[in-house]
Design an enzyme around this catalytic site. Sequence first.
Site, PDB file in Angstrom:
ATOM      1  N   SER A 203       0.808  -1.217   0.000  1.00  0.00           N
ATOM      2  CA  SER A 203       0.000   0.000   0.000  1.00  0.00           C
ATOM      3  C   SER A 203       0.840   1.265   0.000  1.00  0.00           C
ATOM      4  O   SER A 203       0.300   2.368  -0.165  1.00  0.00           O
ATOM      5  CB  SER A 203      -0.911   0.023   1.236  1.00  0.00           C
ATOM      6  OG  SER A 203      -0.139   0.135   2.425  1.00  0.00           O
ATOM      7  N   LYS A 204       2.162   1.156   0.174  1.00  0.00           N
ATOM      8  CA  LYS A 204       3.010   2.333   0.333  1.00  0.00           C
ATOM      9  C   LYS A 204       3.461   2.889  -1.011  1.00  0.00           C
ATOM     10  O   LYS A 204       3.396   2.231  -2.046  1.00  0.00           O
ATOM     11  CB  LYS A 204       4.230   1.979   1.193  1.00  0.00           C
ATOM     12  CG  LYS A 204       3.874   1.543   2.620  1.00  0.00           C
ATOM     13  CD  LYS A 204       3.095   2.609   3.359  1.00  0.00           C
ATOM     14  CE  LYS A 204       2.981   2.321   4.852  1.00  0.00           C
ATOM     15  NZ  LYS A 204       2.140   1.159   5.180  1.00  0.00           N
ATOM     16  N   ASN A 205       3.973   4.135  -0.983  1.00  0.00           N
ATOM     17  CA  ASN A 205       4.423   4.791  -2.217  1.00  0.00           C
ATOM     18  C   ASN A 205       5.590   4.048  -2.861  1.00  0.00           C
ATOM     19  O   ASN A 205       5.746   4.072  -4.082  1.00  0.00           O
ATOM     20  CB  ASN A 205       4.832   6.227  -1.928  1.00  0.00           C
ATOM     21  CG  ASN A 205       3.655   7.093  -1.529  1.00  0.00           C
ATOM     22  OD1 ASN A 205       2.804   6.676  -0.752  1.00  0.00           O
ATOM     23  ND2 ASN A 205       3.597   8.312  -2.045  1.00  0.00           N
TER      24      ASN A 205
END
Length: 430
Positions: A203-205
């Site tokens: 879910s992270k950049n």
Amino acid sequence: MTERPHQLAMLGGPRAVPPETAVPRWPVITPEDEEAVARVLAGGRLTATAEGEEEVPGLEREWAAYTGTAHCAAVGSGTAALQLALAAIGVGPGDEVVVPSVSMNATALAVLQQGARPVFADIDPETYTLDPEAVRAVAGPRTKALLPVHLHGLPADMDALRAVADGLGAVVVEDAAQSHGASYRGRRTGALGTVGCFSMHPSKNLPTCGEGGLLTTDDPEIHERVLRLRQFGEDPRPRATRSYVSHTPGWNHRIGPLEAAFARSQLTRLDAYGARREPGIRAFLGRLAALPGLRVPVVPEGSVHAWHILRFRLDAPALGLAEQDAAALRRALHRALRAEGVPVSRYQEAPLPAHPAFAPYVPDGARFPVADAVLADSLCLQRRQLDPDSGPVLAAYADGFEKVWENLDLIRRMVRSAPAPRARREVAAA
């Protein structure tokens, strides 16, 4: 003649966001990502300790260079990075670590897992990051570290927090789990404290194909301790054969080559993705900023936001409602917006001090009014804006917001007829 508003979808009208609208992708997986993973599988070096394994050290070199730090250790998760950072700076029983009252639970759990005490401080009402003045009010002689969180991708007020830490003789550990690519006064997050901790959850950049984390520091002794603790307390120096001798208690917090290779491939596009998503996000926020009673994220001068999460605060009095109607307003808008196809969420339901796991560490009478207000009166958008080509979808989401705002008279009636909610701490314990 006043134009009648469009009927809300929750009352049978058409959705503002058509059902056939494509769901934004994240992570975006390219043939290069697939080739990176296939390269590891073909090479057969499937663990970080395999002889000749180069994906993990390659990721460490590249992330250190990206953040402008001297050292990086790749680990099994962002939570592992926090645990290792606190252990490496010597946090233990009897110590206190100041953490913000709004964050993911791992921030405070990492403190407890070191046998230390989390001390909660309130947040800034606009940036949602650790308030330096609130830190001054709760810190004391046992404060070993400050653990600011660059929440939603916006750097905390690091100059002010470092000044507080220096006055206490405390260490600053950055929880940078959500802030890949963000910067503060020309420096990347992860290079602003003594240690920086990142997550690479999908879910992270900067995602990986599973779980992963990164820990950055300029201190060679901290880096060596992290490497030792990461692998069972063994000597981290290269040798022909592994000894399996533990010199200190440690963990198995290693990352695998598959995850490292995938993250390396994603890293080559991190800045390009950030540049591509920026216009769509700015246009989206510009349209929402024009709606009465809706406050969009702010970016202080000198900071670069990574836009990991978008949080919107609701001003009940500006919409003709009472201050105490904030939570009911949030619930009504949540229902109406989701019916229109706008995937808003709460992200956090209660401040960390209200979690049952942390309640024993909260002094009687302690209050966190800003954290309470922010979580009562705000909604978030998660992940959808991370797709670098999400601009058209965000424009459709803006249509949904504008349609709901055309029907504010109905929203007000919903709020005024809503039953009184249960108390916050009762909800948190449910």
